[in-house]
Design a protein around this motif. Structure first.
Motif, short mmCIF file in Angstrom:
data_model
loop_
_atom_site.label_atom_id
_atom_site.label_comp_id
_atom_site.label_asym_id
_atom_site.label_seq_id
_atom_site.Cartn_x
_atom_site.Cartn_y
_atom_site.Cartn_z
N PHE A 264 76.94 49.88 52.12
CA PHE A 264 77.96 50.27 53.10
C PHE A 264 77.37 50.40 54.49
N SER B 180 75.40 53.16 49.04
CA SER B 180 75.46 53.74 50.38
C SER B 180 74.76 52.83 51.39
N LEU C 197 80.02 59.15 52.62
CA LEU C 197 79.32 58.36 51.60
C LEU C 197 78.27 59.21 50.88
N TYR D 253 79.65 57.65 42.18
CA TYR D 253 79.43 56.28 41.75
C TYR D 253 78.84 56.30 40.35
N THR E 239 85.64 52.92 45.75
CA THR E 239 84.59 52.67 44.75
C THR E 239 85.15 53.07 43.37
N ARG F 248 79.98 61.63 48.53
CA ARG F 248 80.59 60.99 47.36
C ARG F 248 79.60 60.22 46.48
N GLN F 249 78.33 60.24 46.88
CA GLN F 249 77.38 59.39 46.17
C GLN F 249 77.34 59.66 44.67
#
Ligand code: AHM
Ligand code: MG
Length: 335
Positions: free
Chosen positions: A29, A26, A11, A18, A176, A14-15
Motif C-alpha cells: 500500500f 502495508s 494501515l 490481515y 482487504t 489494521r495490520q
C-alpha cells in the motif's frame, strides 16, 4: 487533531486484521500510495503540461494508448518493483505479465494486477479517471519467478483490492476483506486522510448507469430492464436517474455512495462485454461485495468466474443488492 487518521496510521492499526500480518501488505500500500500521488500530480497538470494526446502505440486490445496511461503504468510498476514484496505485475496496458527479476522480488509473496489509468478516453476532457488494483498471494514457489498461474486466480482469492479516483478530489478506496474504507488526499501536504470509514452501498437506489448508445446491440433482458428503469412507479421511485460518465471508477464511486446499478453487458458488438475480469471486474466486485452490494456477469458472481486469460472480458452488473437482483430477473426471463 484527535479523530483525524491518515492512511498510514490506519494501515498500521489494521495490520493484525490481515490473514498474513507480516507488514508486506502495508508496504504494498505504501508503494500504491506513492505512485498514485505522482500520477495525481501529472493528471492535475495534464492540460498545462501538454502531456495529453496519444502516443500512437496500440495496446493488446488494439486501443490507442495515451501518454498518461503509459506514465501511470511505469510509475506503479517502478514503485512496486523496488519494494520486493511483489514478485510480478499484470497490467491492462501490457500484453503479458511482468515477472520481476531481482532475488529480492522473487522472494515476494504477492502479485498485483492493475489498470493503471482506467477511463483514459476521458483524460483530455477533464473528467475523473482512476487506477484500479488487485493483490493476490502467489501460488508458485517463493524464490522463483512469478508464473501465469499466479495471475489467473479466481477473484475470491484476492487479499486486497481498491482504486484511486482522480476527481474533484483524489481518493483512495480499498478493502482487504474487512469492509471498505475511503481516504481523501490533501495535496498541500501529500497525505491521504480517512474520510469515508466503513463504506456501505444503500440496498437500493435510483441511479442506473449504462451506455445506452449501444441499446440496439444489447440482449433483450437488458433492453427490458432499461425500460423498467424508465417506467413510472411511485413506490419504487421510478423512473430512475440515468448517470453514465464512461469512466468505471467514477461511475462505481458515485453509485457506491448514492446507491445504484452499473451495467456493461455483453452485446452483439462485444459478445463478452468490454471490461476485463482481472484488471477491472474482480477488484470492483471484491469492493462491492465488501460494501454489501452484488457484482455478477448477469448470472454468476464475478468473484467465482474462473480466470483463463490475462485479458479476459466479462459482462458486468454491479451495484445495490436489490437493483442487481431485479436486473437478474429480466436477464433470466428475456435472456
Ligand atoms: P479503458 O480501460 O480502455 O479506459 O476502458 C474501460 C472504460 C471504463 O472505465 C468505462 O466504464 C468503459 O470503458 C466505457 O466504455 P464505453 O465507452 O463503451 O461505454
Ligand atoms: Mg480500463
Amino acid at each position: 487533531m484527535s479523530g483525524i487518521k491518515t492512511l498510514g496510521e490506519f494501515l498500521i492499526e489494521r495490520q493484525s486484521d490481515y490473514q498474513y500480518a507480516t507488514g508486506e501488505l502495508s508496504r504494498i500500500f505504501g508503494a500504491i500510495r506513492l505512485a498514485s500521488r505522482i500520477v495525481n500530480r501529472e493528471v492535475n497538470k495534464a492540460g498545462l503540461a501538454d502531456i495529453i494526446g496519444e502516443t500512437g502505440v496500440e495496446n493488446i486490445q488494439g486501443e490507442t494508448q495515451q501518454k498518461l496511461d503509459v506514465f501511470a503504468d511505469e510509475k506503479f510498476m517502478e514503485a512496486l518493483r523496488v519494494r520486493g514484496d511483489i514478485c510480478g505485475i499484470g497490467s491492462e496496458e501490457q500484453d503479458d505479465f511482468v515477472a520481476f527479476e531481482s532475488e529480492h522480488s522473487k522472494s515476494g509473496k504477492y502479485v498485483l494486477l492493475m489498470d493503471p489509468l482506467d477511463g483514459s478516453s476521458n483524460i483530455d476532457v477533464n473528467v475523473s479517471i482512476g487506477t484500479i488494483f488487485s493483490v493476490y498471494r502467489r501460488v508458485s514457489q517463493i524464490g522463483t519467478p512469478a508464473v501465469l498461474g499466479d495471475f489467473l486466480q479466481e477473484g475470491r482469492k484476492q487479499v486486497a483490492a481498491g482504486y484511486v479516483i482522480y476527481g474533484s478530489s483524489t481518493m483512495l478506496v480499498y478493502t482487504t476483506g474487512g469492509g471498505v474504507n475511503g481516504f481523501t488526499y490533501d495535496p498541500s501536504i501529500g497525505v491521504f486522510y480517512l474520510s469515508h470509514p466503513d463504506m456501505i452501498i444503500p440496498e437500493t437506489g435510483n441511479i442506473y448507469s449504462i451506455n445506452e448508445g449501444n441499446y440496439i446491440h444489447f440482449p433483450d433482458g437488458v433492453k427490458k430492464y432499461i425500460k423498467y428503469c424508465q417506467e413510472e412507479d411511485i413506490e419504487t421511485h421510478r423512473p430512475y436517474t440515468g448517470r453514465y460518465i464512461g469512466s468505471l471508477v467514477a461511475d462505481f464511486h458515485r453509485n457506491l455512495i448514492k446507491g445504484g446499478i452499473y451495467i456493461y453487458p455483453n452485446s452483439t458488438k462485444a459478445p463478452d462485454g468490454k471490461l476485463r475480469l482481472l484488471y477491472e471486474c474482480n477488484p470492483m466486485a471484491f469492493l462491492m461485495e465488501q460494501a454489501g452490494g452484488i457484482a455478477t456477469d448477469g448470472k454468476r458472481a464475478i468473484l467465482d468466474i474462473p480466470a483463463t486469460d490475462l485479458h479476459q472480458r466479462v459482462p458486468l452488473f454491479i451495484g445495490s443488492k436489490k437493483m442487481v437482483e431485479k436486473a437478474h430477473e429480466f436477464v433470466a426471463e428475456f435472456g
